[in-house]
Write a protein that holds these residues in place. Sequence first.
Motif, PDB file in Angstrom:
ATOM      1  N   MET A   1      -2.337   9.842  34.269  1.00 16.90           N
ATOM      2  CA  MET A   1      -1.014   9.513  33.773  1.00 16.90           C
ATOM      3  C   MET A   1      -1.149   8.729  32.477  1.00 16.90           C
ATOM      4  O   MET A   1      -2.121   7.985  32.293  1.00 16.90           O
ATOM      5  N   PRO A   2      -0.194   8.894  31.531  1.00 16.04           N
ATOM      6  CA  PRO A   2      -0.235   8.102  30.301  1.00 16.04           C
ATOM      7  C   PRO A   2      -0.108   6.613  30.603  1.00 16.04           C
ATOM      8  O   PRO A   2       0.065   6.210  31.750  1.00 16.04           O
ATOM      9  N   LEU A   3      -0.156   5.803  29.580  1.00 18.16           N
ATOM     10  CA  LEU A   3      -0.071   4.357  29.767  1.00 18.16           C
ATOM     11  C   LEU A   3       1.220   3.932  30.444  1.00 18.16           C
ATOM     12  O   LEU A   3       1.291   2.871  31.040  1.00 18.16           O
ATOM     13  N   GLY A   4       2.246   4.768  30.332  1.00 18.60           N
ATOM     14  CA  GLY A   4       3.526   4.400  30.934  1.00 18.60           C
ATOM     15  C   GLY A   4       4.410   3.624  29.992  1.00 18.60           C
ATOM     16  O   GLY A   4       5.473   3.134  30.381  1.00 18.60           O
ATOM     17  N   ARG A   5       4.003   3.520  28.751  1.00 23.57           N
ATOM     18  CA  ARG A   5       4.793   2.813  27.737  1.00 23.57           C
ATOM     19  C   ARG A   5       4.451   3.386  26.375  1.00 23.57           C
ATOM     20  O   ARG A   5       3.358   3.935  26.193  1.00 23.57           O
ATOM     21  N   PRO A   6       5.347   3.278  25.416  1.00 25.47           N
ATOM     22  CA  PRO A   6       4.999   3.704  24.062  1.00 25.47           C
ATOM     23  C   PRO A   6       3.845   2.862  23.523  1.00 25.47           C
ATOM     24  O   PRO A   6       3.664   1.702  23.908  1.00 25.47           O
ATOM     25  N   ILE A   7       3.056   3.469  22.641  1.00 26.76           N
ATOM     26  CA  ILE A   7       1.975   2.745  21.994  1.00 26.76           C
ATOM     27  C   ILE A   7       2.481   2.274  20.636  1.00 26.76           C
ATOM     28  O   ILE A   7       2.925   3.072  19.818  1.00 26.76           O
ATOM     29  N   GLU A   8       2.421   0.978  20.423  1.00 27.33           N
ATOM     30  CA  GLU A   8       2.845   0.433  19.139  1.00 27.33           C
ATOM     31  C   GLU A   8       1.874   0.887  18.057  1.00 27.33           C
ATOM     32  O   GLU A   8       0.656   0.807  18.231  1.00 27.33           O
ATOM     33  N   GLU A   9       2.412   1.360  16.949  1.00 25.03           N
ATOM     34  CA  GLU A   9       1.557   1.857  15.875  1.00 25.03           C
ATOM     35  C   GLU A   9       0.688   0.725  15.342  1.00 25.03           C
ATOM     36  O   GLU A   9       1.199  -0.296  14.874  1.00 25.03           O
ATOM     37  N   PRO A  10      -0.637   0.891  15.414  1.00 26.80           N
ATOM     38  CA  PRO A  10      -1.499  -0.185  14.938  1.00 26.80           C
ATOM     39  C   PRO A  10      -1.532  -0.244  13.424  1.00 26.80           C
ATOM     40  O   PRO A  10      -1.270   0.748  12.743  1.00 26.80           O
ATOM     41  N   PRO A  11      -1.868  -1.399  12.863  1.00 23.90           N
ATOM     42  CA  PRO A  11      -2.112  -1.458  11.416  1.00 23.90           C
ATOM     43  C   PRO A  11      -3.376  -0.682  11.095  1.00 23.90           C
ATOM     44  O   PRO A  11      -4.151  -0.343  11.995  1.00 23.90           O
ATOM     45  N   PRO A  12      -3.604  -0.377   9.818  1.00 26.01           N
ATOM     46  CA  PRO A  12      -4.850   0.299   9.462  1.00 26.01           C
ATOM     47  C   PRO A  12      -6.069  -0.493   9.948  1.00 26.01           C
ATOM     48  O   PRO A  12      -6.091  -1.721   9.902  1.00 26.01           O
ATOM     49  N   LEU A  13      -7.065   0.253  10.431  1.00 29.21           N
ATOM     50  CA  LEU A  13      -8.310  -0.340  10.901  1.00 29.21           C
ATOM     51  C   LEU A  13      -9.376  -0.011   9.870  1.00 29.21           C
ATOM     52  O   LEU A  13      -9.517   1.148   9.478  1.00 29.21           O
ATOM     53  N   SER A  14     -10.151  -0.985   9.426  1.00 27.53           N
ATOM     54  CA  SER A  14     -11.090  -0.693   8.345  1.00 27.53           C
ATOM     55  C   SER A  14     -12.399  -1.443   8.514  1.00 27.53           C
ATOM     56  O   SER A  14     -12.463  -2.499   9.148  1.00 27.53           O
ATOM     57  N   ALA A  15     -13.431  -0.858   7.930  1.00 31.66           N
ATOM     58  CA  ALA A  15     -14.754  -1.470   7.841  1.00 31.66           C
ATOM     59  C   ALA A  15     -15.407  -0.920   6.581  1.00 31.66           C
ATOM     60  O   ALA A  15     -15.653   0.293   6.481  1.00 31.66           O
ATOM     61  N   GLY A  16     -15.647  -1.763   5.623  1.00 31.78           N
ATOM     62  CA  GLY A  16     -16.214  -1.298   4.362  1.00 31.78           C
ATOM     63  C   GLY A  16     -15.294  -0.300   3.678  1.00 31.78           C
ATOM     64  O   GLY A  16     -14.102  -0.549   3.521  1.00 31.78           O
ATOM     65  N   ARG A  17     -15.817   0.861   3.334  1.00 33.36           N
ATOM     66  CA  ARG A  17     -15.060   1.876   2.605  1.00 33.36           C
ATOM     67  C   ARG A  17     -14.257   2.789   3.528  1.00 33.36           C
ATOM     68  O   ARG A  17     -13.487   3.621   3.055  1.00 33.36           O
ATOM     69  N   VAL A  18     -14.434   2.640   4.843  1.00 31.29           N
ATOM     70  CA  VAL A  18     -13.820   3.558   5.808  1.00 31.29           C
ATOM     71  C   VAL A  18     -12.576   2.911   6.426  1.00 31.29           C
ATOM     72  O   VAL A  18     -12.589   1.730   6.786  1.00 31.29           O
ATOM     73  N   GLU A  19     -11.538   3.709   6.558  1.00 28.23           N
ATOM     74  CA  GLU A  19     -10.293   3.229   7.157  1.00 28.23           C
ATOM     75  C   GLU A  19      -9.736   4.272   8.110  1.00 28.23           C
ATOM     76  O   GLU A  19      -9.849   5.474   7.870  1.00 28.23           O
ATOM     77  N   LEU A  20      -9.152   3.795   9.191  1.00 26.77           N
ATOM     78  CA  LEU A  20      -8.375   4.636  10.112  1.00 26.77           C
ATOM     79  C   LEU A  20      -6.923   4.209   9.991  1.00 26.77           C
ATOM     80  O   LEU A  20      -6.618   3.015  10.054  1.00 26.77           O
ATOM     81  N   ARG A  21      -6.040   5.191   9.848  1.00 27.69           N
ATOM     82  CA  ARG A  21      -4.608   4.916   9.781  1.00 27.69           C
ATOM     83  C   ARG A  21      -3.870   5.967  10.592  1.00 27.69           C
ATOM     84  O   ARG A  21      -4.252   7.144  10.573  1.00 27.69           O
ATOM     85  N   VAL A  22      -2.841   5.551  11.298  1.00 26.06           N
ATOM     86  CA  VAL A  22      -2.054   6.516  12.068  1.00 26.06           C
ATOM     87  C   VAL A  22      -1.488   7.573  11.124  1.00 26.06           C
ATOM     88  O   VAL A  22      -1.016   7.267  10.025  1.00 26.06           O
ATOM     89  N   ILE A  23      -1.550   8.814  11.539  1.00 29.35           N
ATOM     90  CA  ILE A  23      -1.129   9.942  10.710  1.00 29.35           C
ATOM     91  C   ILE A  23       0.355   9.845  10.369  1.00 29.35           C
ATOM     92  O   ILE A  23       1.174   9.404  11.187  1.00 29.35           O
ATOM     93  N   ARG A  24       0.691  10.232   9.143  1.00 26.04           N
ATOM     94  CA  ARG A  24       2.076  10.205   8.656  1.00 26.04           C
ATOM     95  C   ARG A  24       2.416  11.566   8.070  1.00 26.04           C
ATOM     96  O   ARG A  24       1.532  12.363   7.756  1.00 26.04           O
ATOM     97  N   THR A  25       3.701  11.796   7.881  1.00 20.29           N
ATOM     98  CA  THR A  25       4.145  13.081   7.348  1.00 20.29           C
ATOM     99  C   THR A  25       3.490  13.378   6.004  1.00 20.29           C
ATOM    100  O   THR A  25       3.131  14.521   5.710  1.00 20.29           O
ATOM    101  N   ARG A  26       3.306  12.361   5.191  1.00 19.99           N
ATOM    102  CA  ARG A  26       2.728  12.581   3.857  1.00 19.99           C
ATOM    103  C   ARG A  26       1.271  13.046   3.916  1.00 19.99           C
ATOM    104  O   ARG A  26       0.725  13.499   2.909  1.00 19.99           O
ATOM    105  N   ASP A  27       0.640  12.915   5.085  1.00 14.50           N
ATOM    106  CA  ASP A  27      -0.747  13.374   5.233  1.00 14.50           C
ATOM    107  C   ASP A  27      -0.835  14.876   5.477  1.00 14.50           C
ATOM    108  O   ASP A  27      -1.934  15.436   5.452  1.00 14.50           O
ATOM    109  N   ALA A  28       0.300  15.529   5.718  1.00 11.13           N
ATOM    110  CA  ALA A  28       0.281  16.935   6.113  1.00 11.13           C
ATOM    111  C   ALA A  28      -0.391  17.820   5.070  1.00 11.13           C
ATOM    112  O   ALA A  28      -1.249  18.645   5.388  1.00 11.13           O
ATOM    113  N   GLU A  29      -0.038  17.657   3.809  1.00 12.46           N
ATOM    114  CA  GLU A  29      -0.597  18.533   2.781  1.00 12.46           C
ATOM    115  C   GLU A  29      -2.066  18.225   2.488  1.00 12.46           C
ATOM    116  O   GLU A  29      -2.878  19.160   2.398  1.00 12.46           O
TER     117      GLU A  29
END
Length: 201
Positions: A1-29
């Motif tokens: 079963m899922p967590l049972g609650r919405p997941i709050e969008e995290p801020p960007p996660l980064s280390a050095g030159r690498v970053e993780l960011r939740v996908i956005r519409t502008r990332d589509a292209e």
Amino acid sequence: MPLGRPIEEPPPLSAGRVELRVIRTRDAEPLRALLAENRGWLQRWEATHPAGRGVTPGTVSMRPTVRLLRRQLRVGSGLPFVVLLDGDVVGQLSVSEISGGALQSAQLGYWVSEHVAGQGVTPTAVALAIDYLFGELGLHRVEICIRPENTASLRVVEKLGLRYEGRRASYIHIDGAWRDHECYVVTREEAPGGMLSRLPG
């Protein structure tokens, strides 16, 4: 079963030159263009439909896919990230099958463009994601399943020291056929110092 609650969008996660960011519409292209440019690099690892339905990645707009991925946040079942290097989108990392209750686990999958392969981008992105899942979402276990032939992806889990748990026969339909996968896992107890600490500074 899922967590049972919405997941709050995290801020960007980064280390050095690498970053993780939740996908956005502008990332589509940018993602569509990367998938088109990397057909030869990615095709043999891409999930396919057993009945032959679906479209070739990179040939159609990614906007509907982005909307579906972001819906996972609202239902508490997944976390869809883009991977960035020096601010440019270079791939995706998807946390799926997030389970709450007695399981508290998730699965993780990823791809990056061939032009950044071997630069430490993927191990760093995976470490960032797992540290977030353990530290912020409080999950207990993360699993990564990899085709035995995918030596580049196997190096990622080896660098991070994930524990090999065995082979899953005919596990996922990939590139037109049911494929075996090797299963690697890590639990929160196995990573007391965090996953990033396992990578060279």
